[in-house]
Design a protein around this motif. Structure first.
Motif, short mmCIF file in Angstrom:
data_model
loop_
_atom_site.label_atom_id
_atom_site.label_comp_id
_atom_site.label_asym_id
_atom_site.label_seq_id
_atom_site.Cartn_x
_atom_site.Cartn_y
_atom_site.Cartn_z
N ALA A 32 0.86 -1.19 0.00
CA ALA A 32 0.00 0.00 0.00
C ALA A 32 0.90 1.24 0.00
N THR A 33 0.82 2.02 -1.07
CA THR A 33 1.66 3.21 -1.15
C THR A 33 1.23 4.11 -2.31
N TRP A 34 1.67 5.36 -2.22
CA TRP A 34 1.56 6.27 -3.35
C TRP A 34 2.74 5.96 -4.28
N GLY A 35 2.63 6.35 -5.53
CA GLY A 35 3.77 6.16 -6.41
C GLY A 35 3.53 6.64 -7.81
N VAL A 36 4.62 6.63 -8.57
CA VAL A 36 4.64 7.01 -9.98
C VAL A 36 5.34 5.89 -10.73
N TYR A 37 4.95 5.68 -11.97
CA TYR A 37 5.60 4.65 -12.79
C TYR A 37 5.71 5.13 -14.22
N THR A 38 6.73 4.63 -14.88
CA THR A 38 6.90 4.87 -16.31
C THR A 38 6.87 3.52 -16.99
N ILE A 39 6.27 3.49 -18.17
CA ILE A 39 6.19 2.27 -18.96
C ILE A 39 6.94 2.54 -20.26
N TRP A 40 7.73 1.57 -20.66
CA TRP A 40 8.66 1.73 -21.78
C TRP A 40 8.41 0.70 -22.88
N LYS A 68 -3.88 -5.58 2.56
CA LYS A 68 -4.68 -5.29 1.37
C LYS A 68 -3.90 -4.40 0.42
N VAL A 69 -3.96 -4.75 -0.85
CA VAL A 69 -3.25 -3.98 -1.87
C VAL A 69 -3.99 -2.67 -2.14
N LYS A 70 -3.25 -1.57 -2.05
CA LYS A 70 -3.79 -0.24 -2.34
C LYS A 70 -2.71 0.57 -3.05
N GLY A 71 -3.10 1.33 -4.04
CA GLY A 71 -2.16 2.24 -4.67
C GLY A 71 -1.33 1.61 -5.77
N LEU A 72 -0.03 1.85 -5.72
CA LEU A 72 0.89 1.53 -6.81
C LEU A 72 0.87 0.07 -7.25
N VAL A 135 8.29 4.98 -5.38
CA VAL A 135 7.39 5.26 -4.26
C VAL A 135 7.55 6.73 -3.89
N THR A 136 6.43 7.39 -3.65
CA THR A 136 6.44 8.80 -3.26
C THR A 136 5.89 8.94 -1.84
N THR A 137 5.92 10.17 -1.35
CA THR A 137 5.50 10.41 0.04
C THR A 137 4.09 10.96 0.17
N SER A 138 3.44 11.21 -0.98
CA SER A 138 2.07 11.73 -0.93
C SER A 138 1.42 11.64 -2.30
N SER A 139 0.12 11.75 -2.29
CA SER A 139 -0.64 11.81 -3.54
C SER A 139 -0.24 13.05 -4.34
N GLU A 140 -0.06 14.16 -3.65
CA GLU A 140 0.31 15.41 -4.31
C GLU A 140 1.67 15.29 -5.00
N GLU A 141 2.64 14.67 -4.32
CA GLU A 141 3.95 14.47 -4.93
C GLU A 141 3.84 13.59 -6.18
N SER A 142 3.05 12.54 -6.10
CA SER A 142 2.84 11.66 -7.25
C SER A 142 2.22 12.41 -8.42
#
Length: 166
Positions: A32-40, A68-72, A135-142
């Motif tokens: 469970a985490t916030w995050g960003v991803y790139t697909i190549w 429970k899986v949440k987020g990224l 992994v980021t520290t917030s929704s806003e950062e993501s």
């Protein structure tokens, strides 16, 4: 290098994972985490996304405590599945890439429910695409990181979802 530059660098040249190896790779992503991803697609930035919009630290802690899986992890899991329902990325892939590979026989078999468009989409994703995540520290950062990548912060805009109007 500040945190933002570190994350951008990681999303540009960090470890690259295959969707084919999802069962092994998913364990590297927090449950469970916030995050960003790139697909190549080979060396081309294909897509950028974020996850965790609306998640609070409390919701993440609760999901972790309940396993429970949440987020990224959930978002990338949806993408690797190829299921188009509820997943805009899979719709983009299906509409813009998979459909052009189909022959008349495959189209006929899809129309008769003998083969699944979702299965063909998953096969295309697994064959052609790889991803990086941070992994980021917030929704806003993501959200901010995703938008900067859409605008070209990695040296190119993503093929499927670039920022419009610049």
């Amino acid at each position: 290098m500040d945190d933002r530059e570190h994350l951008l660098n990681h999303l540009r040249i960090g470890p690259l994972y295959s969707f084919t190896d999802w069962k092994e790779v998913k364990g590297l992503i927090p449950i469970a985490t916030w995050g960003v991803y790139t697909i190549w697609l080979d060396e081309t930035l294909f897509y950028v996304g974020m996850s965790g919009r609306g998640l609070t630290a409390e919701a993440i802690a609760k999901a972790e405590s309940q396993n429970k899986v949440k987020g990224l992890r959930g978002r990338l899991g949806m993408h690797q599945s190829g299921r188009r329902s509820g997943d805009q990325f899979c719709v983009y892939v299906s509409d813009r890439f998979v459909i052009r590979t189909l022959n008349d026989e495959q189209i006929d078999r899809i129309s008769k429910s003998l083969i699944s468009m979702d299965d063909l989409t998953r096969e295309w994703i697994h064959k052609h695409l790889k991803f990086r995540f941070a992994v980021t520290t917030s929704s806003e950062e993501s959200f901010n990181l995703e938008n900067s990548i859409k605008a070209g912060a990695l040296g190119e805009k993503p093929l499927l979802n670039p920022k419009k109007g610049d």
